[in-house]
Scaffold this motif. Structure first.
Motif, PDB file in Angstrom:
ATOM      1  N   LYS A 113      -6.513  -9.810   8.453  1.00 57.15           N
ATOM      2  CA  LYS A 113      -5.680 -10.370   7.377  1.00 57.15           C
ATOM      3  C   LYS A 113      -4.200 -10.163   7.661  1.00 57.15           C
ATOM      4  N   SER A 201       6.035 -10.536   4.093  1.00 58.93           N
ATOM      5  CA  SER A 201       6.152 -10.433   2.643  1.00 58.93           C
ATOM      6  C   SER A 201       5.495  -9.144   2.166  1.00 58.93           C
ATOM      7  N   THR A 202       6.224  -8.379   1.355  1.00 59.01           N
ATOM      8  CA  THR A 202       5.681  -7.114   0.860  1.00 59.01           C
ATOM      9  C   THR A 202       4.404  -7.319   0.061  1.00 59.01           C
ATOM     10  N   ALA A 203       4.399  -8.304  -0.823  1.00 62.50           N
ATOM     11  CA  ALA A 203       3.217  -8.554  -1.649  1.00 62.50           C
ATOM     12  C   ALA A 203       2.011  -8.935  -0.792  1.00 62.50           C
ATOM     13  N   SER A 204       2.242  -9.735   0.231  1.00 66.07           N
ATOM     14  CA  SER A 204       1.141 -10.161   1.098  1.00 66.07           C
ATOM     15  C   SER A 204       0.581  -8.996   1.908  1.00 66.07           C
ATOM     16  N   LEU A 206       0.692  -5.783   1.040  1.00 63.91           N
ATOM     17  CA  LEU A 206      -0.035  -4.927   0.100  1.00 63.91           C
ATOM     18  C   LEU A 206      -1.407  -5.513  -0.222  1.00 63.91           C
ATOM     19  N   SER A 207      -1.451  -6.821  -0.425  1.00 61.49           N
ATOM     20  CA  SER A 207      -2.734  -7.470  -0.710  1.00 61.49           C
ATOM     21  C   SER A 207      -3.675  -7.342   0.477  1.00 61.49           C
ATOM     22  N   GLY A 208      -3.129  -7.502   1.689  1.00 65.26           N
ATOM     23  CA  GLY A 208      -3.963  -7.374   2.873  1.00 65.26           C
ATOM     24  C   GLY A 208      -4.510  -5.974   3.056  1.00 65.26           C
ATOM     25  N   LYS A 210      -4.981  -3.738   0.587  1.00 64.24           N
ATOM     26  CA  LYS A 210      -5.900  -3.414  -0.513  1.00 64.24           C
ATOM     27  C   LYS A 210      -7.286  -4.023  -0.304  1.00 64.24           C
ATOM     28  N   THR A 211      -7.338  -5.157   0.359  1.00 63.68           N
ATOM     29  CA  THR A 211      -8.624  -5.853   0.511  1.00 63.68           C
ATOM     30  C   THR A 211      -9.255  -5.644   1.887  1.00 63.68           C
TER      31      THR A 211
END
Length: 330
Positions: A113, A201-204, A206-208, A210-211
């Protein structure tokens, strides 16, 4: 690991006990010859070595060493430091590459990811000395090094030093993770060589993380080991010597950017003596002297301007660690 405090002499003393004073430690020239200039006895691999460099095997104040001391340290581990982060006996050489990797290193097969984010990310190319961001600026993005070296720096603590390198980000390593907490940059990021950096991207990210459990575990393990390394490298009367700290920096680099070269390891990045000194918490003159000694002794070698660790096991001994006997399962 920042540089040592200001006002220190260029000679890094290995100890100043009554035994030292009895052997001329009070005289700067005799201390200099004892610590860096005197050749006394055979060293690792049968070569002549500097006498006091190996004093750390039995404590900071040991006055002499040679083959017998080094072989005894390998066999019995007397005076050797504990393995970082573990309580069981030190593992074999094959395990150390995994144990020493400090920052998060992106592995495409594991971190699929995050790798997809890298392929879509904006590429920034920097020449050596160019700043990516300054300390105190708002942390918006996370970055990954594709090629080259990024230095993370803080203001210098010594007169005439405007900055000091506290860490380096190497190819495929993540940095700038202050953005995860929407805070400010703790360090400035400066290109240590011509390099290519990918903006993520920070949000991307973090999402990567977390999952993807394996990626998250690898990231958290990298943070934990980085914290342990910094605590472990603190100086003081019972802390590691400059030689030990420098040897550990070389081992860390070999785990992060080393490529097999025969029985040794080729470091694929070039770092100046000043950067190595900053990472080892020592003066540049001390690092230059130690590197020249190890090059002369054949522990290290130079190939087209790149360092090679010719005898990795000897570097482990220089760092103060106990190595298991050949053929053991440890």
């Amino acid at each position: 690991m920042g540089a040592l405090g200001s006002g220190r002499r260029w000679i890094l003393r290995y100890g100043d006990t009554a035994a030292d004073r009895g052997h001329g430690a009070g005289d700067s020239s005799s201390r200099r010859s004892r610590e860096f200039g005197h050749r006394d006895g055979a060293g690792v691999g049968g070569r002549l070595v500097r006498r006091a460099r190996y004093g750390h095997l039995g404590g900071r104040d040991r006055a002499a060493a040679g083959d017998a001391t080094l072989h005894a340290a390998r066999a019995a581990g007397r005076g050797a430091r504990a393995t970082p982060g573990v309580e069981e006996p030190a593992p074999g050489i094959r395990c150390w590459r995994r144990r020493l990797t400090m920052p998060f290193h992106l592995v495409p097969a594991r971190d699929r990811k995050l790798f997809r984010l890298v392929k879509r990310g904006e590429v920034v190319r920097l020449v050596k000395g160019r700043s990516l961001y300054a300390a105190g600026s708002i942390a918006k993005n996370v970055y990954l090094v594709q090629t080259g070296v990024i230095r993370l720096v803080l203001p210098g603590m010594e007169k005439g030093r405007s900055e000091r390198t506290v860490s380096v980000a190497l190819p495929w390593e993540l940095f700038g993770d202050e953005a995860f907490t929407a805070g400010h940059r703790r360090y400035a990021a400066i290109a240590g060589s011509t390099c290519t950096v990918v903006t993520l991207s920070t949000a991307s990210v973090l999402s990567g993380l977390k999952t993807a459990k394996k990626s998250l575990d690898a990231y958290l393990e990298g943070v934990e080991r980085e914290l342990h390394r910094l605590r472990h490298a603190q100086g003081g009367s019972r802390g590691p010597t400059a030689a030990q700290r420098l040897a550990e920096v070389l081992l860390d680099l070999s785990a992060r950017c080393g490529e097999p070269a025969g029985r040794g390891v080729h470091l694929s990045v070039k770092l100046t003596h000043q950067v190595l000194a900053d990472l080892a918490g020592a003066h540049r003159a001390t690092v230059t002297t130690l590197l020249n000694d190890w090059l002369y002794d054949g522990v290290l070698a130079m190939a087209d301007g790149f360092l090679q660790i010719r005898r990795p096991q000897d570097v482990w001994v220089l760092a103060g660690y106990h190595l298991p006997e050949p053929g053991s399962d440890g």
